[in-house]
Design a protein around this motif. Structure first.
Motif, mmCIF file in Angstrom:
data_model
loop_
_atom_site.group_PDB
_atom_site.id
_atom_site.type_symbol
_atom_site.label_atom_id
_atom_site.label_comp_id
_atom_site.label_asym_id
_atom_site.label_seq_id
_atom_site.Cartn_x
_atom_site.Cartn_y
_atom_site.Cartn_z
ATOM 1 N N LYS A 99 2.999 8.839 -5.373
ATOM 2 C CA LYS A 99 1.843 7.978 -5.092
ATOM 3 C C LYS A 99 1.786 6.828 -6.093
ATOM 4 C CE LYS A 99 -1.209 11.224 -2.678
ATOM 5 N NZ LYS A 99 -2.495 11.980 -2.730
ATOM 6 N N ASP A 103 2.107 2.765 -5.438
ATOM 7 C CA ASP A 103 1.228 1.750 -6.042
ATOM 8 C C ASP A 103 2.048 0.664 -6.734
ATOM 9 O OD1 ASP A 103 -1.114 2.993 -5.221
ATOM 10 O OD2 ASP A 103 -1.320 4.148 -7.075
ATOM 11 N N ASN A 106 3.683 -1.582 -4.245
ATOM 12 C CA ASN A 106 2.685 -2.493 -3.706
ATOM 13 C C ASN A 106 2.428 -3.661 -4.656
ATOM 14 O OD1 ASN A 106 -0.577 -3.033 -3.618
ATOM 15 N ND2 ASN A 106 0.312 -2.836 -1.579
ATOM 16 N N ALA A 142 0.527 9.320 4.505
ATOM 17 C CA ALA A 142 -0.878 8.921 4.656
ATOM 18 C C ALA A 142 -1.266 7.921 3.573
ATOM 19 C CB ALA A 142 -1.777 10.147 4.618
ATOM 20 N N TYR A 143 -0.766 8.148 2.361
ATOM 21 C CA TYR A 143 -1.082 7.242 1.245
ATOM 22 C C TYR A 143 -0.342 5.912 1.406
ATOM 23 C CZ TYR A 143 -2.184 5.886 -3.551
ATOM 24 O OH TYR A 143 -2.663 5.225 -4.665
ATOM 25 N N GLU A 145 0.685 4.493 4.102
ATOM 26 C CA GLU A 145 0.130 3.711 5.209
ATOM 27 C C GLU A 145 -1.045 2.858 4.741
ATOM 28 O OE1 GLU A 145 -1.509 4.318 9.793
ATOM 29 O OE2 GLU A 145 -0.829 6.049 8.616
ATOM 30 N N LYS A 146 -1.877 3.417 3.880
ATOM 31 C CA LYS A 146 -3.027 2.666 3.352
ATOM 32 C C LYS A 146 -2.569 1.469 2.527
ATOM 33 C CE LYS A 146 -5.965 6.792 3.018
ATOM 34 N NZ LYS A 146 -6.640 7.727 2.075
ATOM 35 N N LYS A 147 -1.410 1.595 1.889
ATOM 36 C CA LYS A 147 -0.891 0.537 1.022
ATOM 37 C C LYS A 147 0.073 -0.395 1.751
ATOM 38 C CE LYS A 147 -2.880 2.299 -2.686
ATOM 39 N NZ LYS A 147 -3.812 1.594 -3.580
ATOM 40 N N GLY A 148 0.419 -0.049 2.997
ATOM 41 C CA GLY A 148 1.361 -0.872 3.757
ATOM 42 C C GLY A 148 2.785 -0.776 3.264
ATOM 43 N N SER A 179 6.312 9.217 12.124
ATOM 44 C CA SER A 179 5.400 8.194 11.612
ATOM 45 C C SER A 179 6.135 6.874 11.473
ATOM 46 C CB SER A 179 4.839 8.603 10.248
ATOM 47 O OG SER A 179 4.221 7.499 9.607
#
Length: 277
Positions: A99, A103, A106, A142-143, A145-148, A179
């Motif tokens: 995770k 980050d 990103n 899932a994580y 996807e939130k960050k693209g 996914s």
């Protein structure tokens, strides 16, 4: 002969381990690379050592040399990281580690993070470890996807893992999760060890095939092109046939390149030159 674009060749800092990170970036500029894959390991960009200001400084140094990060690859084979670990503490630490890697990717504006499924104990059922790996990957997807951020799942050699080592293993995991944020990739070393055809990855995965670690070997070794025996002309013909436009990362992990990493780059560029435009 259809040639690949020189800009697809992607440098990686693995074999620059014994030099400062800026030395690696200067070499990438010197040898006219446009893209790099960033190996996140000490002393270069280790996930657990970097804070926000460190990441911004790294990004600044990369941009100053007009380089683009195509993938962030946190070290996950030598460090105590295992998404399929039976021990809850190790598995949860591994999820947290990835995770943080998402980050960092990103913040560096890198579109992709490389992941491996980890490994299970050799004396337990493969299905049990595979389930733990799948559960961990689902959390990371899932994580991401939130960050693209896209996750590129890499098969390993059977000496490294007993979970995802072949195209069939890779397809099994991709199909079980399904996914758009989990895709497949290949490294030419496990590919050669398993006597697989590069074309099969294109045929079987189609749009789910997104990244390649492109190195020579005997068939093992992660060698500079020209130091091994892998079928370069065949690989290049396959890449051209399927109109591959992604990165071809030069991931040299053999210790023989640590003293003079630039020599490995120079040799590979000479060997690959006839196939590039």
């Amino acid at each position: 002969m259809t040639k690949m674009k020189r800009s697809q060749l992607t440098g990686m800092n693995f074999h620059y381990l014994h030099y400062p990170f800026e030395y690696f970036l200067d070499a990438m500029e010197k040898y006219q690379f446009q893209k790099i894959e960033l190996w996140g390991a000490a002393p270069h960009c280790y996930v657990e050592d970097m804070n926000g200001s460190d990441i911004q400084q790294i990004k600044k140094e990369i941009e100053r040399r007009s380089l683009e990060v195509v993938c962030f690859t946190p070290e996950q084979c030598m460090y105590p990281i295992n998404l399929a670990a039976k021990e809850t503490v190790m598995r949860e630490r591994s999820i947290s580690y990835f995770k943080k890697s998402i980050d960092i990717s990103n913040q560096l504006e890198a579109p992709m993070v490389l992941v491996t499924a980890g490994w299970g104990y050799r004396n337990e059922g493969r299905s049990e470890a595979l389930k733990r790996a799948r559960d961990s990957l689902e959390k990371l997807i899932a994580y991401a996807e939130k960050k693209g951020i896209l996750l590129a799942l890499e098969p390993l050699q059977k000496v490294e893992s007993n979970l995802i080592c072949t195209l069939a293993d890779l397809k099994e995991m991709l199909n079980s999760i399904s996914s758009p944020f989990l895709k497949g990739m290949v490294d030419t070393i496990p590919l050669a060890v398993e006597k697989e055809d590069l074309s099969s990855y294109f045929k079987e995965l189609k749009d789910d095939f997104v990244h390649i670690h492109f190195i020579d070997g005997n068939p093992t070794g992660h060698l500079s092109w020209g130091d091994g025996v892998l079928p370069l002309e065949n690989y290049m013909a396959t890449l051209a046939e399927y109109q591959y436009e992604g990165a071809l990362t030069l991931e040299f992990t053999s210790a023989q390149y640590l003293q003079n990493p630039n020599a490995a780059i120079e040799q590979s560029l000479r060997t690959l030159d006839p196939y590039l435009k």
